[in-house]
Design an enzyme around this catalytic site. Structure first.
Site, PDB file in Angstrom:
ATOM      1  N   HIS A  95     171.409  93.492  67.025  1.00  0.00           N
ATOM      2  CA  HIS A  95     170.401  92.715  67.833  1.00  0.00           C
ATOM      3  C   HIS A  95     170.848  92.369  69.195  1.00  0.00           C
ATOM      4  O   HIS A  95     171.421  91.316  69.024  1.00  0.00           O
ATOM      5  CB  HIS A  95     169.817  91.701  66.759  1.00  0.00           C
ATOM      6  CG  HIS A  95     169.441  92.242  65.523  1.00  0.00           C
ATOM      7  ND1 HIS A  95     168.065  92.810  65.345  1.00  0.00           N
ATOM      8  CD2 HIS A  95     169.926  92.141  64.245  1.00  0.00           C
ATOM      9  CE1 HIS A  95     168.075  92.908  64.098  1.00  0.00           C
ATOM     10  NE2 HIS A  95     168.847  92.554  63.484  1.00  0.00           N
ATOM     11  N   HIS A 105     170.123 100.586  64.375  1.00  0.00           N
ATOM     12  CA  HIS A 105     170.662 100.548  63.153  1.00  0.00           C
ATOM     13  C   HIS A 105     171.403 101.967  62.862  1.00  0.00           C
ATOM     14  O   HIS A 105     170.884 102.829  63.360  1.00  0.00           O
ATOM     15  CB  HIS A 105     169.542 100.531  62.134  1.00  0.00           C
ATOM     16  CG  HIS A 105     170.052 100.682  60.695  1.00  0.00           C
ATOM     17  ND1 HIS A 105     169.477 102.166  60.117  1.00  0.00           N
ATOM     18  CD2 HIS A 105     170.548 100.363  59.869  1.00  0.00           C
ATOM     19  CE1 HIS A 105     169.914 102.346  58.939  1.00  0.00           C
ATOM     20  NE2 HIS A 105     170.775 101.196  58.903  1.00  0.00           N
ATOM     21  N   VAL A 108     176.241 105.378  57.368  1.00  0.00           N
ATOM     22  CA  VAL A 108     176.645 106.569  56.955  1.00  0.00           C
ATOM     23  C   VAL A 108     177.225 106.181  55.421  1.00  0.00           C
ATOM     24  O   VAL A 108     178.333 105.344  55.455  1.00  0.00           O
ATOM     25  CB  VAL A 108     177.665 107.274  57.671  1.00  0.00           C
ATOM     26  CG1 VAL A 108     177.124 108.008  59.013  1.00  0.00           C
ATOM     27  CG2 VAL A 108     178.766 106.322  58.425  1.00  0.00           C
ATOM     28  N   HIS A 144     167.318 110.927  71.034  1.00  0.00           N
ATOM     29  CA  HIS A 144     166.983 111.930  70.030  1.00  0.00           C
ATOM     30  C   HIS A 144     167.799 113.181  70.624  1.00  0.00           C
ATOM     31  O   HIS A 144     168.189 113.979  69.864  1.00  0.00           O
ATOM     32  CB  HIS A 144     165.566 112.458  70.181  1.00  0.00           C
ATOM     33  CG  HIS A 144     164.684 111.465  69.305  1.00  0.00           C
ATOM     34  ND1 HIS A 144     164.610 111.565  67.868  1.00  0.00           N
ATOM     35  CD2 HIS A 144     164.140 110.097  69.654  1.00  0.00           C
ATOM     36  CE1 HIS A 144     163.831 110.689  67.260  1.00  0.00           C
ATOM     37  NE2 HIS A 144     163.670 109.736  68.291  1.00  0.00           N
TER      38      HIS A 144
END
Length: 300
Positions: A95, A105, A108, A144
């Site tokens: 944050h 966030h 794994v 992305h």
């Protein structure tokens, strides 16, 4: 299957991410808290607070063991209910202080369910997602694009599949809106161990290249009380998702996990406002109209 190799990688990943954060924000308070679990296993929580860049962040490693899978896992995998298990992973939430820097966030993880009379059942899971308060198309495209590159370990069809899964997972049904602009989400990944492990490492290793350039670009932008209040309001959505829907939170609480480590993902300050609607045409309104609806950020 090599549990020790997975554990070693996860510990190194936690350390690499923490070192990168300290380089970005040298004055941030940094606490390392090792802990043990009475049922078996333990971990280390690393918590950052009150920095010039990171207001609060947690990077947690855990490796826990139990006699039977908790409901959040066994309900999805009834075939292994009652087996003893091990679960290890790195989970983090950051944050930032500046409202122009998104919250992020990542997680794994590796699960193993064992029985003396059957072969072990194992799978990998994880992913990462981005939660901006003020959207920038170039940041979303970068995020992305990096995620898509990480997915090449499994082939061209992996990114569209795990991107869609992320859009579906990080969705607040009671608000009918996405938590952020997505990323990757995968679970129950099994088959060839080395190939699956390579994908886990590709996802884990791509987190810093996906996120830190955005932090570096945005953390110096001027902001004021208006942006701060909107950030705190939108953080409420983050809290709602984590406490109502998040599998990791539910698994941790149901497995009698360490509460401080489970809830370290929550922001330090947050606000709710009754029936709030941003002004039409504002940057705050654009978040809901232009960024939160799922879309293909990499379409030519």
């Amino acid at each position: 299957m090599d549990k020790s190799a997975v554990r070693s990688y996860l510990l190194a990943l936690q350390d690499n991410i923490c070192q990168a954060m300290l380089q970005q924000d040298p004055e941030v308070n940094h606490v390392r808290d090792s802990w043990q679990r009475s049922e078996g296993g333990g971990g280390e929580s690393r918590v950052f607070s009150d920095g010039a860049v990171f207001e609060k962040a947690g990077v947690n490693f855990s490796h826990i063991k139990g006699a039977a899978l908790p409901a959040s896992a066994s309900e999805r995998r009834a075939d292994i209910a009652g087996r003893r298990y091990e679960a290890m992973g790195v989970s983090l939430v950051i944050h930032p202080l500046n409202p122009y820097v998104p919250t992020s966030h990542a997680n794994v993880r590796f699960f193993i369910a064992e029985d003396d009379n059957a072969e072990p059942v194992w799978w990998f899971g994880g992913g990462y997602d981005l939660t901006p308060y003020y959207g920038y198309v170039e940041d979303c495209e970068h995020w992305h694009r990096t995620a898509r590159q990480a997915c090449q370990v499994l082939g061209d069809d992996a990114y569209p599949r795990y991107k869609s899964w992320c859009d579906e997972y990080f969705y607040l049904k009671h608000r009918q809106e996405a938590r952020g602009i997505g990323g990757l989400f995968f679970d129950d990944l099994t088959g060839d161990f080395e190939r699956c492990f390579a994908f886990l490492k590709a996802v884990g290793d791509s987190y810093l290249p996906a996120y830190m350039p955005i932090v570096e670009k945005r953390h110096g932008q001027p902001w004021g009380e208006r942006e701060r209040q909107f950030q705190l309001y939108r953080r409420g959505r983050y809290v709602e998702f984590n406490l109502v829907y998040d599998r990791g939170t539910l698994f941790g609480l149901q497995s009698n996990g360490r509460t401080e480590s489970i809830l370290m993902s929550l922001p330090p300050l947050v606000r709710w406002e009754y029936d709030y609607h941003p002004q039409d045409g504002s940057a705050e309104a654009a978040l809901s109209t232009d960024f939160l609806p799922p879309r293909d950020w990499l379409r030519p």
